[in-house]
Design a protein around this motif. Sequence first.
Motif, PDB file in Angstrom:
ATOM      1  N   LEU A   1      -7.546   3.504  -3.596  1.00 34.92           N
ATOM      2  CA  LEU A   1      -6.211   3.743  -4.407  1.00 34.92           C
ATOM      3  C   LEU A   1      -4.983   3.686  -3.694  1.00 34.92           C
ATOM      4  O   LEU A   1      -4.672   4.093  -2.563  1.00 34.92           O
ATOM      5  CB  LEU A   1      -6.496   5.160  -4.731  1.00 34.92           C
ATOM      6  N   TRP A   2      -3.936   3.111  -4.221  1.00 33.37           N
ATOM      7  CA  TRP A   2      -2.622   2.832  -3.692  1.00 33.37           C
ATOM      8  C   TRP A   2      -1.824   3.440  -4.536  1.00 33.37           C
ATOM      9  O   TRP A   2      -1.649   3.480  -5.797  1.00 33.37           O
ATOM     10  CB  TRP A   2      -2.374   1.488  -3.568  1.00 33.37           C
ATOM     11  N   ASP A   3      -0.625   4.019  -3.925  1.00 29.54           N
ATOM     12  CA  ASP A   3       0.427   4.607  -4.460  1.00 29.54           C
ATOM     13  C   ASP A   3       1.548   3.628  -5.021  1.00 29.54           C
ATOM     14  O   ASP A   3       2.308   3.318  -4.160  1.00 29.54           O
ATOM     15  CB  ASP A   3       0.970   5.580  -3.560  1.00 29.54           C
ATOM     16  N   CYS A   4       1.351   3.191  -5.974  1.00 31.10           N
ATOM     17  CA  CYS A   4       2.210   2.216  -6.681  1.00 31.10           C
ATOM     18  C   CYS A   4       3.327   2.766  -7.526  1.00 31.10           C
ATOM     19  O   CYS A   4       3.456   3.853  -8.314  1.00 31.10           O
ATOM     20  CB  CYS A   4       1.404   1.278  -7.820  1.00 31.10           C
ATOM     21  N   HIS A   5       4.586   2.089  -7.197  1.00 31.81           N
ATOM     22  CA  HIS A   5       5.701   2.325  -7.912  1.00 31.81           C
ATOM     23  C   HIS A   5       5.493   1.873  -9.361  1.00 31.81           C
ATOM     24  O   HIS A   5       5.081   0.608  -9.590  1.00 31.81           O
ATOM     25  CB  HIS A   5       6.949   1.382  -7.313  1.00 31.81           C
TER      26      HIS A   5
ATOM     27  N   ALA B   1       0.761  -1.119   0.004  1.00 27.75           N
ATOM     28  CA  ALA B   1       0.068  -0.230  -0.037  1.00 27.75           C
ATOM     29  C   ALA B   1       0.904   1.208   0.041  1.00 27.75           C
ATOM     30  O   ALA B   1       0.388   2.319  -0.465  1.00 27.75           O
ATOM     31  CB  ALA B   1      -0.882   0.120   1.261  1.00 27.75           C
ATOM     32  N   ILE B   2       2.019   0.995   0.450  1.00 27.74           N
ATOM     33  CA  ILE B   2       3.156   2.291   0.664  1.00 27.74           C
ATOM     34  C   ILE B   2       4.193   1.910  -0.293  1.00 27.74           C
ATOM     35  O   ILE B   2       4.681   0.838  -0.450  1.00 27.74           O
ATOM     36  CB  ILE B   2       3.307   2.633   1.892  1.00 27.74           C
ATOM     37  N   ARG B   3       4.891   3.141  -0.565  1.00 28.28           N
ATOM     38  CA  ARG B   3       6.244   2.949  -1.438  1.00 28.28           C
ATOM     39  C   ARG B   3       7.306   2.458  -0.394  1.00 28.28           C
ATOM     40  O   ARG B   3       8.364   3.162  -0.328  1.00 28.28           O
ATOM     41  CB  ARG B   3       6.502   4.096  -2.219  1.00 28.28           C
TER      42      ARG B   3
ATOM     43  N   GLN C   1       3.693  -1.422 -10.868  1.00 29.03           N
ATOM     44  CA  GLN C   1       2.347  -1.307 -11.890  1.00 29.03           C
ATOM     45  C   GLN C   1       2.642  -2.067 -13.186  1.00 29.03           C
ATOM     46  O   GLN C   1       1.876  -3.196 -13.730  1.00 29.03           O
ATOM     47  CB  GLN C   1       2.219   0.192 -12.258  1.00 29.03           C
TER      48      GLN C   1
END
Lengths: 418, 199
Positions: free
Chosen positions: A105-109, A45-47, A113
């Motif tokens: 929504l997740w902050d994806c690298h 979920a996080i980078r 992706q």
Amino acid sequence: MPALPLDELQLTERDPKTGKLRTLPALHPEIKADRSFVLYKPPPAIRDPSLVEEFLERAKFIADDLNWLLALPHDKFWCQVIFDESLQKCLDSYLRSAPRKFDVLWDCHPEVQELQKCLHRSVFLTFLRMSTHKESKDHFITPSVFGKIIYNNFLFDIPKILDLCVLFGKGNGLLLQKMIGNIFTQQPSYFSDLDETLPTILQVFNNILHKCGLQCEGASAEPQKLEEKVSVTAGNMPLQELKDIVLYLCDTCTTLWAFLDVFPLACQTFQKHEFCYRLASFYELAIPELESAIKKRHYEDNSVFADLWRRISHSRKKMIEVFHILVNQVCLQPILESSCENIQPFIEEFLQIFTSVLQERRFLRDYDELFPVEDDVSLLQQASSALDETRTAYILQAVESAWEGVDRKKGQAIKAPA
Amino acid sequence: MALPRLTGALRSFSNVTKHEDYSEELADLTTKRSKLHAQLLKSDLTWKKIIKFVDDNLDKKEYQTVNGDLKTILQAAKQIVGAENGQEAIESGAVFLFKTFHGKECVGHDETKVIKQMFGPFPSSSATAACSATSRIASHFTEEQLTALIQLAEEQNGDNRVLFGKNIVFSFDMHDLDHSEELPVNGETDVQKSISLDY
């Protein structure tokens, strides 16, 4: 000479232990390669670099292994699929946990992706190959045996089929229709399984009502102790709990809709459990309560309110569309397709469905907004001269009365799909 | 934490699925890595074959230069694989490095990832040394010669086979939340609920 089906094919090969020639069925556990598929875990979920790295390693293993699997010849592919439990678990873990687009929504690298996209395609192609009993003129499985193989080995089951629809149904609907159509055709036991699953689906609705402190059908008849008085409602429960309920509702409605959209032949099985009535009464109880709870709560971050509101609105729309797919499939389509003598049972079913939901005023209003009941009644009038006008008038009057006190324009909550 | 899903409930509470136990899969990454190592040992392309290839295709003077580079790769493999894993593992590691770095000028992101996936964390200086040595060795051969050599490993891995569904047009589009900007703030129901006491 015509090619034999894979299930009748025998292979002659040298026994690696004794060195002697032996004959084996083409579908045999010893032909399976020792591969060890790993389980899928969703992107972090996080980078966090270490979590990203773990995801990438895991996903790369799966992507490589699935590409290897897809490149196998027909006989080896099926041996692997049937006898490799690690592969079955890997595919199941993907369906369970792959992120849906409507999830949070997740902050994806970017690298995450990209790999996720590769995996998504490979998983779909694997299920596509698994649902194809005839790959070419020379490579095929006897349809009845294929039905047994996929069913007895749980290569497909109802939750997996539902997951496939929600994950791949939007862009690959036509292929998915063929896949699922073929699965149910070759193995009708899936209809029985679906029938057996329906009470659990209805129980999910009941559980949501229960969590919101709303009375539900089939609730325990045991008398309640006074000190056990239920005090939790959607309005006063912790925010996280409310979020979970809305997410659960959103997932449930979207998944059911995605399934019926891809495979409308399932509608008969749904309606055997009076699904239309159950859905409408759930809607009537849950939606106003949840909407009210979402509106009245104080939010530190207004985006949480917007997100919850969007999800509850989406769920409403999906429930109404599910109801419409059911009515359309169970009553309207057969009326449009049948000759005049055969349509009476379908008209009766239509009248019964709508009569059963007339007390659900909020539902009726929202449904009528999206799919005007009058249009359907008019279709019935055109199709049958012997239509019971008293009953249709009663239904239309009830729909009209559901609108009383509500400005129709103001009620335009959800737009009809294109 | 897993998101609440309808299919999760169906898997848990219905009788139509195989109830899988995933607890034993906690160490699946470790198992997978050791399986890959085992596969590497079975590769058709061996270190001895690489040495023979060099020996067969180069004259004595050139061979002496290249021999130093071969030793460098082996030494790098020793550091990356770990001396404790034995000569066989080190040699197969050296083959892996040769295969990974042939045609590459430096240790890029992809190469780092591939090596890490196979052996876990490794000293970057060893990878750089192996990469430079491979590059120097490769400069003595034509592309065709090297391709033929590397193919020995790839044929076994099935890299040349045709993937099922290669030509299928796949869409990445997924169901999303519907747009609903026009949603009213649900005022109408509140109006209806009000009770009049005006008798």
